[in-house]
Enzyme design. Structure first.
Site, PDB file in Angstrom:
ATOM      1  N   GLU A  40      -3.331  -1.106   8.502  1.00  0.00           N
ATOM      2  CA  GLU A  40      -3.459   0.361   8.433  1.00  0.00           C
ATOM      3  C   GLU A  40      -3.143   0.773   9.757  1.00  0.00           C
ATOM      4  OE1 GLU A  40      -4.073   1.929   5.710  1.00  0.00           O
ATOM      5  OE2 GLU A  40      -4.453   0.422   4.404  1.00  0.00           O
ATOM      6  N   LEU A  43       2.355  -8.374  11.220  1.00  0.00           N
ATOM      7  CA  LEU A  43       2.309  -6.657  11.379  1.00  0.00           C
ATOM      8  C   LEU A  43       1.787  -5.919  10.362  1.00  0.00           C
ATOM      9  CD1 LEU A  43       5.793  -7.622  11.552  1.00  0.00           C
ATOM     10  CD2 LEU A  43       5.665  -5.391  12.829  1.00  0.00           C
ATOM     11  N   TYR A  82      -8.854   3.284  14.584  1.00  0.00           N
ATOM     12  CA  TYR A  82      -7.447   2.268  14.477  1.00  0.00           C
ATOM     13  C   TYR A  82      -7.395   1.598  15.558  1.00  0.00           C
ATOM     14  CZ  TYR A  82      -2.519   1.295  15.293  1.00  0.00           C
ATOM     15  OH  TYR A  82      -1.557   0.631  15.491  1.00  0.00           O
ATOM     16  N   GLU A 138      -2.130   1.629  22.053  1.00  0.00           N
ATOM     17  CA  GLU A 138      -3.294   2.430  21.905  1.00  0.00           C
ATOM     18  C   GLU A 138      -4.742   1.598  22.273  1.00  0.00           C
ATOM     19  OE1 GLU A 138      -3.248   4.982  18.636  1.00  0.00           O
ATOM     20  OE2 GLU A 138      -1.019   4.881  18.658  1.00  0.00           O
ATOM     21  N   THR A 147       0.941  -1.256   0.048  1.00  0.00           N
ATOM     22  CA  THR A 147       0.107  -0.101  -0.110  1.00  0.00           C
ATOM     23  C   THR A 147       0.972   1.072  -0.167  1.00  0.00           C
ATOM     24  OG1 THR A 147      -0.149   0.260   2.495  1.00  0.00           O
ATOM     25  CG2 THR A 147      -1.805  -1.085   1.452  1.00  0.00           C
TER      26      THR A 147
HETATM   27  P1  NAD Z   1       3.154   0.718   8.417  1.00  0.00           P
HETATM   28  O1  NAD Z   1       1.878   1.424   7.845  1.00  0.00           O
HETATM   29  O2  NAD Z   1       4.385   1.509   8.309  1.00  0.00           O
HETATM   30  O3  NAD Z   1       3.165  -0.676   7.481  1.00  0.00           O
HETATM   31  C1  NAD Z   1       2.311  -1.563   7.343  1.00  0.00           C
HETATM   32  C2  NAD Z   1       2.656  -2.370   6.270  1.00  0.00           C
HETATM   33  O4  NAD Z   1       1.385  -3.375   5.863  1.00  0.00           O
HETATM   34  C3  NAD Z   1       2.869  -1.669   4.879  1.00  0.00           C
HETATM   35  O5  NAD Z   1       4.216  -2.306   4.105  1.00  0.00           O
HETATM   36  C4  NAD Z   1       1.791  -2.149   4.057  1.00  0.00           C
HETATM   37  O6  NAD Z   1       2.025  -2.266   2.736  1.00  0.00           O
HETATM   38  C5  NAD Z   1       1.112  -3.519   4.522  1.00  0.00           C
HETATM   39  N1  NAD Z   1      -0.195  -3.733   4.244  1.00  0.00           N
HETATM   40  C6  NAD Z   1      -1.162  -2.989   4.551  1.00  0.00           C
HETATM   41  N2  NAD Z   1      -2.286  -3.703   4.218  1.00  0.00           N
HETATM   42  C7  NAD Z   1      -2.107  -4.887   3.795  1.00  0.00           C
HETATM   43  C8  NAD Z   1      -2.825  -6.051   3.438  1.00  0.00           C
HETATM   44  N3  NAD Z   1      -4.012  -6.024   3.387  1.00  0.00           N
HETATM   45  N4  NAD Z   1      -1.937  -7.001   2.874  1.00  0.00           N
HETATM   46  C9  NAD Z   1      -0.512  -7.360   3.320  1.00  0.00           C
HETATM   47  N5  NAD Z   1       0.200  -6.036   3.448  1.00  0.00           N
HETATM   48  C10 NAD Z   1      -0.740  -4.942   3.813  1.00  0.00           C
HETATM   49  O7  NAD Z   1       2.991   0.287   9.837  1.00  0.00           O
HETATM   50  P2  NAD Z   1       3.961   0.199  11.143  1.00  0.00           P
HETATM   51  O8  NAD Z   1       3.962   1.529  11.883  1.00  0.00           O
HETATM   52  O9  NAD Z   1       5.304  -0.298  10.452  1.00  0.00           O
HETATM   53  O10 NAD Z   1       3.132  -0.802  12.011  1.00  0.00           O
HETATM   54  C11 NAD Z   1       3.296  -2.152  12.000  1.00  0.00           C
HETATM   55  C12 NAD Z   1       2.460  -2.923  12.986  1.00  0.00           C
HETATM   56  O11 NAD Z   1       2.911  -2.574  14.070  1.00  0.00           O
HETATM   57  C13 NAD Z   1       0.980  -2.570  12.926  1.00  0.00           C
HETATM   58  O12 NAD Z   1       0.299  -3.537  13.069  1.00  0.00           O
HETATM   59  C14 NAD Z   1       0.813  -1.476  13.916  1.00  0.00           C
HETATM   60  O13 NAD Z   1      -0.358  -1.490  14.585  1.00  0.00           O
HETATM   61  C15 NAD Z   1       1.795  -1.853  15.072  1.00  0.00           C
HETATM   62  N6  NAD Z   1       2.507  -0.920  15.895  1.00  0.00           N
HETATM   63  C16 NAD Z   1       2.844   0.334  15.372  1.00  0.00           C
HETATM   64  C17 NAD Z   1       3.509   1.169  16.105  1.00  0.00           C
HETATM   65  C18 NAD Z   1       4.173   2.596  15.559  1.00  0.00           C
HETATM   66  O14 NAD Z   1       4.305   3.219  16.312  1.00  0.00           O
HETATM   67  N7  NAD Z   1       4.180   2.599  14.495  1.00  0.00           N
HETATM   68  C19 NAD Z   1       3.334   1.056  17.623  1.00  0.00           C
HETATM   69  C20 NAD Z   1       2.946  -0.273  18.352  1.00  0.00           C
HETATM   70  C21 NAD Z   1       2.383  -1.217  17.171  1.00  0.00           C
HETATM   71  P1  TYD Z   2       1.381   9.896  15.522  1.00  0.00           P
HETATM   72  O1  TYD Z   2       2.724   9.880  15.029  1.00  0.00           O
HETATM   73  O2  TYD Z   2       0.178  10.013  14.482  1.00  0.00           O
HETATM   74  O3  TYD Z   2       0.984   8.712  16.397  1.00  0.00           O
HETATM   75  P2  TYD Z   2      -0.116   8.094  17.092  1.00  0.00           P
HETATM   76  O4  TYD Z   2      -1.468   9.017  17.223  1.00  0.00           O
HETATM   77  O5  TYD Z   2      -0.473   6.661  16.840  1.00  0.00           O
HETATM   78  O6  TYD Z   2       0.253   8.279  18.673  1.00  0.00           O
HETATM   79  O7  TYD Z   2       0.917  11.264  16.424  1.00  0.00           O
HETATM   80  C1  TYD Z   2       1.943  11.274  17.619  1.00  0.00           C
HETATM   81  C2  TYD Z   2       1.177  12.455  18.216  1.00  0.00           C
HETATM   82  O8  TYD Z   2       1.283  13.586  17.626  1.00  0.00           O
HETATM   83  C3  TYD Z   2      -0.369  12.394  18.590  1.00  0.00           C
HETATM   84  O9  TYD Z   2      -0.624  12.746  19.900  1.00  0.00           O
HETATM   85  C4  TYD Z   2      -0.758  13.290  17.465  1.00  0.00           C
HETATM   86  C5  TYD Z   2       0.190  14.319  17.343  1.00  0.00           C
HETATM   87  N1  TYD Z   2       0.461  15.057  15.969  1.00  0.00           N
HETATM   88  C6  TYD Z   2       0.610  16.266  15.838  1.00  0.00           C
HETATM   89  O10 TYD Z   2       0.322  17.063  16.916  1.00  0.00           O
HETATM   90  N2  TYD Z   2       0.552  16.619  14.589  1.00  0.00           N
HETATM   91  C7  TYD Z   2       0.751  15.830  13.562  1.00  0.00           C
HETATM   92  O11 TYD Z   2       0.689  16.344  12.397  1.00  0.00           O
HETATM   93  C8  TYD Z   2       0.569  14.418  13.585  1.00  0.00           C
HETATM   94  C9  TYD Z   2       0.795  13.356  12.650  1.00  0.00           C
HETATM   95  C10 TYD Z   2       0.445  13.866  14.970  1.00  0.00           C
END
Ligand code: NAD
Ligand code: TYD
Length: 360
Positions: free
Chosen positions: A91, A88, A166, A142, A43
């Site tokens: 969305e 992992l 989410y 979250e 995506t």
């Molecule tokens: P990201 O959005 O960077 O990556 C998501 C990946 O999933 C992408 O490569 C996308 O192409 C793929 N994808 C989406 N829909 C798909 C589908 N239908 N089939 C196959 N692939 C698909 O996400 P991220 O930030 O790397 O997060 C990864 C995981 O970790 C998620 O499950 C998220 O909930 C969890 N997580 C993220 C954070 C964070 O801070 N980013 C913290 C805790 C947990």
């Molecule tokens: P984000 O990186 O979207 O992570 P999450 O909502 O999953 O914690 O946002 C981190 C924090 O920053 C969240 O409190 C929302 C805030 N934020 C802003 O103030 N401005 C922005 O443009 C974005 C993307 C997030």
């Protein structure tokens, strides 16, 4: 410390995304005799450039597929003899989930259910059954909801109380994962991690967005008064925790992962602007005027924080990258990888965005 389990073939979903790419690179490099199958739909958030350093490794295979396609997931798991799934794919952006909750239900809930069904069907047909198998669900802090300023951090026994579409979709997926353990005996593990930062994160999330906007001299939107608090962990430390849990956690267990590193958004934004200006050779305070308070996010959770005592004491994990080092590394990486930023924010990203929001 617990003894280490090994796997012949691990399927990682979402391995072209931010955290997934760090997990794939770590597993491919550390376990040369383990096969790593990366399933990703690519995506807007998925980018194979994140995996350039291992794309030719003999123990690595990329499969372009949708996790909601149960038949495809099942035949891939059978064909490859997958014995562990590290899930992992998702969305992952709260703001998008507010605009289009359905997309989050489809990928995060139905996608997880699809993988559970594929794993159940595949492993049920094996002579050894569930022995040596693991379905590992990567979740988020979250799902626990929001903390008040003086509340104790989330831990493994905190009840789920998600607020955003989410977090509701991730909570729902986690409940299905537990239900498949309790009902069918599927060996599962879940970890709930706090906010990650580091290289390869899509610049819609706060930290890369701030760096990218300083780079371009664009406005930096701070939601509300910037007083919301997040607990930040370097992505490499999360990948290390995932590796450890995959290889040592008991089926049915849950771990909370966090950096013990709480920051108010406005403080982190100011710090990032300061570091970025310094690294760009601009004078102190040059980009501070870009910081702009904007309307708050709907239903904005006030504070997340994690008590990671269980993973620290049971598995011996601890973060290795302190925040000062991690932030400096991160700013340097984005400034050095401006082509990565420009590529990912054009082309497929724009097309995906248009598809997602067409007709609205
Ligand atoms: P990201 O959005 O960077 O990556 C998501 C990946 O999933 C992408 O490569 C996308 O192409 C793929 N994808 C989406 N829909 C798909 C589908 N239908 N089939 C196959 N692939 C698909 O996400 P991220 O930030 O790397 O997060 C990864 C995981 O970790 C998620 O499950 C998220 O909930 C969890 N997580 C993220 C954070 C964070 O801070 N980013 C913290 C805790 C947990
Ligand atoms: P984000 O990186 O979207 O992570 P999450 O909502 O999953 O914690 O946002 C981190 C924090 O920053 C969240 O409190 C929302 C805030 N934020 C802003 O103030 N401005 C922005 O443009 C974005 C993307 C997030």
């Amino acid at each position: 410390m617990k003894s280490k389990r090994s796997y012949a073939t691990v399927m990682v979903t979402g391995g072209a995304g931010f955290i997934g790419s760090h997990v794939v690179k770590r597993l491919v490099k550390r376990y040369p005799s383990m096969r790593v199958i990366n399933v990703d739909l690519l995506t807007y958030a998925g980018n194979l450039a994140n995996l350039a350093s291992i794309e030719d490794a003999p123990n690595y295979r990329f499969v372009h597929a949708d996790i909601t396609d149960t038949a495809a997931m099942r035949s891939l798991m059978e064909e490859e003899g997958v014995d562990a799934v590290v899930h992992l794919a998702a969305e992952s952006h709260v703001d998008r989930s507010i605009l289009d909750p359905d997309c989050f239900a489809r990928t995060n809930v139905m996608g997880t259910l699809s993988l559970l069904n594929a794993a159940l069907a595949t492993w049920n047909k094996r002579p050894e059954g569930f022995e040596g198998k693991m379905f590992y669900q990567i979740s988020t802090d979250e799902v626990f909801g929001a903390l008040g300023a003086g509340d104790a951090p989330f831990c493994e026994s905190t009840p789920y109380n998600p607020h955003s579409p989410y977090s509701a979709s991730k909570a729902s997926a986690d409940h299905f994962v537990r239900a498949y353990h309790d009902t069918y005996g599927l060996p599962v593990v879940i970890s709930n991690c706090s906010n990650n930062y580091g290289p390869n994160q899509f610049p819609e999330k706060l930290i890369p967005l701030v760096i990218n906007n300083v780079r371009h001299g664009r406005t930096i939107p701070v939601y509300g008064q910037g007083l919301n608090v997040r607990d930040w962990l370097y992505v490499g430390d999360h990948a290390a925790a995932i590796d450890l849990i995959l290889h040592t956690a008991e089926p049915g267990s849950t771990y909370c992962i966090g950096g013990d590193n709480e920051w108010r958004n406005i403080d982190i934004v100011k710090e990032l602007v300061r570091i970025a200006d310094q690294k760009l050779g601009r004078k102190a305070g040059a980009s501070e005027g870009l910081i702009t308070y904007v309307a708050d996010r709907k239903g904005h959770d006030l504070r997340y924080a994690i008590d990671a005592t269980r993973i620290r004491t049971e598995l011996g994990w601890r973060p290795e990258v302190d925040f000062t080092t991690g932030l400096a590394l991160t700013v340097e990486w984005y400034l050095a990888n401006d082509k990565w930023l420009d590529d990912i924010t054009s082309g497929e990203y724009v097309r995906y965005y248009e598809r997602m929001y067409s007709g609205r």
